[in-house]
Design an enzyme around this catalytic site. Sequence first.
Site, PDB file in Angstrom:
ATOM      1  N   ILE A 259       0.694  -1.259  -0.106  1.00 39.13           N
ATOM      2  CA  ILE A 259       0.013   0.069  -0.042  1.00 39.13           C
ATOM      3  C   ILE A 259       0.762   1.098   0.095  1.00 39.13           C
ATOM      4  CG2 ILE A 259      -1.912   1.259   1.161  1.00 39.13           C
ATOM      5  CD1 ILE A 259      -2.275  -1.004   3.057  1.00 39.13           C
ATOM      6  N   LYS A 263       9.907   6.011   4.038  1.00 43.25           N
ATOM      7  CA  LYS A 263      11.197   6.147   4.520  1.00 43.25           C
ATOM      8  C   LYS A 263      11.541   5.155   5.393  1.00 43.25           C
ATOM      9  CE  LYS A 263      11.611  10.710   5.152  1.00 43.25           C
ATOM     10  NZ  LYS A 263      11.898  11.757   5.598  1.00 43.25           N
ATOM     11  N   GLU A 264      10.653   4.666   6.426  1.00 48.27           N
ATOM     12  CA  GLU A 264      10.775   3.934   7.734  1.00 48.27           C
ATOM     13  C   GLU A 264      10.080   2.715   7.421  1.00 48.27           C
ATOM     14  OE1 GLU A 264      11.566   8.196   9.931  1.00 48.27           O
ATOM     15  OE2 GLU A 264       9.795   7.247   9.891  1.00 48.27           O
ATOM     16  N   VAL A 267       4.200  -0.882   3.881  1.00 47.46           N
ATOM     17  CA  VAL A 267       2.726  -1.100   4.416  1.00 47.46           C
ATOM     18  C   VAL A 267       2.256  -2.125   3.360  1.00 47.46           C
ATOM     19  CG1 VAL A 267       0.946  -0.603   5.491  1.00 47.46           C
ATOM     20  CG2 VAL A 267       2.499   0.903   5.993  1.00 47.46           C
ATOM     21  N   ASP A 405       4.041  13.460  15.071  1.00 45.20           N
ATOM     22  CA  ASP A 405       3.811  13.690  13.744  1.00 45.20           C
ATOM     23  C   ASP A 405       2.390  13.575  13.081  1.00 45.20           C
ATOM     24  OD1 ASP A 405       4.947  13.604  11.017  1.00 45.20           O
ATOM     25  OD2 ASP A 405       5.257  11.541  10.943  1.00 45.20           O
TER      26      ASP A 405
HETATM   27  P1  ADP Z   1       5.178   6.043   7.183  1.00 47.33           P
HETATM   28  O1  ADP Z   1       6.113   6.091   8.524  1.00 47.33           O
HETATM   29  O2  ADP Z   1       5.627   5.350   6.283  1.00 47.33           O
HETATM   30  O3  ADP Z   1       4.473   7.266   7.265  1.00 47.33           O
HETATM   31  P2  ADP Z   1       2.292   5.024   8.172  1.00 47.33           P
HETATM   32  O4  ADP Z   1       1.981   4.124   9.256  1.00 47.33           O
HETATM   33  O5  ADP Z   1       1.985   6.454   8.088  1.00 47.33           O
HETATM   34  O6  ADP Z   1       3.913   4.664   7.980  1.00 47.33           O
HETATM   35  O7  ADP Z   1       1.835   4.305   6.775  1.00 47.33           O
HETATM   36  C1  ADP Z   1       2.064   4.750   5.416  1.00 47.33           C
HETATM   37  C2  ADP Z   1       0.794   4.692   4.523  1.00 47.33           C
HETATM   38  O8  ADP Z   1       0.308   3.505   4.789  1.00 47.33           O
HETATM   39  C3  ADP Z   1      -0.199   5.339   5.358  1.00 47.33           C
HETATM   40  O9  ADP Z   1      -0.243   6.902   5.017  1.00 47.33           O
HETATM   41  C4  ADP Z   1      -1.530   4.937   4.769  1.00 47.33           C
HETATM   42  O10 ADP Z   1      -1.712   5.197   3.564  1.00 47.33           O
HETATM   43  C5  ADP Z   1      -1.186   3.478   4.723  1.00 47.33           C
HETATM   44  N1  ADP Z   1      -1.463   2.780   6.307  1.00 47.33           N
HETATM   45  C6  ADP Z   1      -0.799   2.450   7.043  1.00 47.33           C
HETATM   46  N2  ADP Z   1      -1.579   1.914   8.050  1.00 47.33           N
HETATM   47  C7  ADP Z   1      -2.841   1.524   7.638  1.00 47.33           C
HETATM   48  C8  ADP Z   1      -3.932   0.991   7.984  1.00 47.33           C
HETATM   49  N3  ADP Z   1      -4.027   0.360   9.233  1.00 47.33           N
HETATM   50  N4  ADP Z   1      -5.124   0.854   7.130  1.00 47.33           N
HETATM   51  C9  ADP Z   1      -4.927   1.306   5.928  1.00 47.33           C
HETATM   52  N5  ADP Z   1      -3.750   2.183   5.656  1.00 47.33           N
HETATM   53  C10 ADP Z   1      -2.717   2.204   6.446  1.00 47.33           C
HETATM   54 MN    MN Z   2       2.754   8.360   7.806  1.00 40.62          MN
END
Ligand code: ADP
Ligand code: MN
Length: 516
Positions: A259, A263-264, A267, A405
């Site tokens: 999805i 950078k870190e 998903v 954040d």
């Molecule tokens: P990062 O540190 O890479 O920003 P995130 O937790 O924000 O990590 O996850 C990156 C992206 O993945 C989010 O912007 C979202 O679009 C998607 N994502 C993350 N967790 C979920 C979730 N539980 N359900 C749906 N989409 C998710």
């Molecule tokens: Mn994020």
Amino acid sequence: MDPVGVAAAPPEAGPGPAWRSKCPWGAPNTTSISCSLADVMSEQLAKELQLEEENAAFPEVVAVAEGPFITGENVDTSSDLMLAQMLQMEFDREYDAQLRREEKKINGDSKVSISFENYRKVHPYDSDSSEDEVDWQDTRHDPYRADKPTTTPRKGFIGKGKDITTKHDEVVCGRKNTARMENFAPEFQVGDGIGMDLKLSNQVFNALKQHAYSEERRSARLHEKKEHSTAEKAVDPKTRLLLYKMVNSGMLETITGCISTGKESVVFHAYGGKSATEDKVIPPECAIKVFKTTLNEFKNRDKYIKDDYRFKDRFSKLNPRKIIRMWAEKEMHNLTRMQNAGIPCPQVVILKKHVLVMSFIGQDQVPAPKLKDVTLSSEDMKKAYYQVLNMMQQLYKECNLVHADLSEYNMLWHDGKVWLIDVSQSVEPTHPHGLEFLFRDCRNVSQFFQKGGVAEALNERELFNAVSGFNITADNEVDFQEEIEALEKMNEDHVQNHGKKLSMFSSDGDPPIYDE
Ligand code: ADP
Ligand code: MN
């Protein structure tokens, strides 16, 4: 349901002499490692490889500053080998589990018991699973369970001690081999042979097994070539194996795709499977957040976790790999706190090393849009604003957390409301920089909603006071920021002098007490 009756005697499915002599995974590209199967199975070599692999991935704590840890090129060959070994390990583990079941079934309550001990395979890699925090491997999905009714052999193989058949029984052994095809990697097409009453000879089975492994290896290679940059970087062989195990155990049905690549973290979306325990329900759709095992990005975030007293004692003793796991752990704990406070956020399913599985926000593989990407009616926008204000207060007061954040990038719009995600960096308000983080969150939120046309939206300073309960009166950003830093310093001094943090609030939720 009755378990599928499989042969009573230990099956001869291990490597036969014919292919023991040559490497089942093809010739490795390394020059230093000889790779006969016998060698691969040797405990010492396994340990050496493990060490080598870990050293390649995490050379030295001090080396963190330079370059990625897994650059692809330099660890490729050993990774292939390791992947193959780990697949073997997986195979062996299931084999042993099956042996145990058969042993139990045969012995039943008979006075004379038969031990299959000598037939066990447990691979050397397996001995060191003590660091696994969550032990879901023991409750793994049983691939022999008769949820595919057609695989059930005819009567006569099940049960009683007198029915023991020898390992040379062609029919029994053949059926078992067929059933064991299920153990091949998920991508490996075994056709619908599993559903038929197929009897594979050991020779054929072994050939197939070998083919499955080399296919796996080949496709992993192709994949690596194809995708130098994105997801593959985070998904090193160990991670792939972790994911593979989750599918193999039945906890996840399928991992459909990626999805997001950040950078870190990377998903993935997955369909949930069956939980091994009754009390736990796996959501129908899951998000798998894989924290990157390359550390360049994470080192920038040291200050979030190093100063978080919850992790203080542990931080100093940890190697980089463990620190990454800590991020995942932190996200899990923070999500749990939020869940308990009733804040809309993903629900934690399982944490496995640096891989966090949570419920998926969205539907049918389509993730809910970020607030920055969605066009809301002015009514919804206003509704979203008040909800966010509320959640920030809840987060602060009930969860004792600052998101750190928070922005339109980490808020999803789903089901007519805002969901908060991405909380691995969240800290408690008493974190040395906690209030600065909060102020930054407030600035993002306030700017977003003001630009979005919400007339009621407080400015960042008002929002800060509303969330934290402080009453900072400075009417400009610079002075406000200075007061925030003064508060943080006061707190730090208190910690120095008293060895513990100040209480951020009195028990009745009034503004924090910063008495000297
Ligand atoms: P990062 O540190 O890479 O920003 P995130 O937790 O924000 O990590 O996850 C990156 C992206 O993945 C989010 O912007 C979202 O679009 C998607 N994502 C993350 N967790 C979920 C979730 N539980 N359900 C749906 N989409 C998710
Ligand atoms: Mn994020």
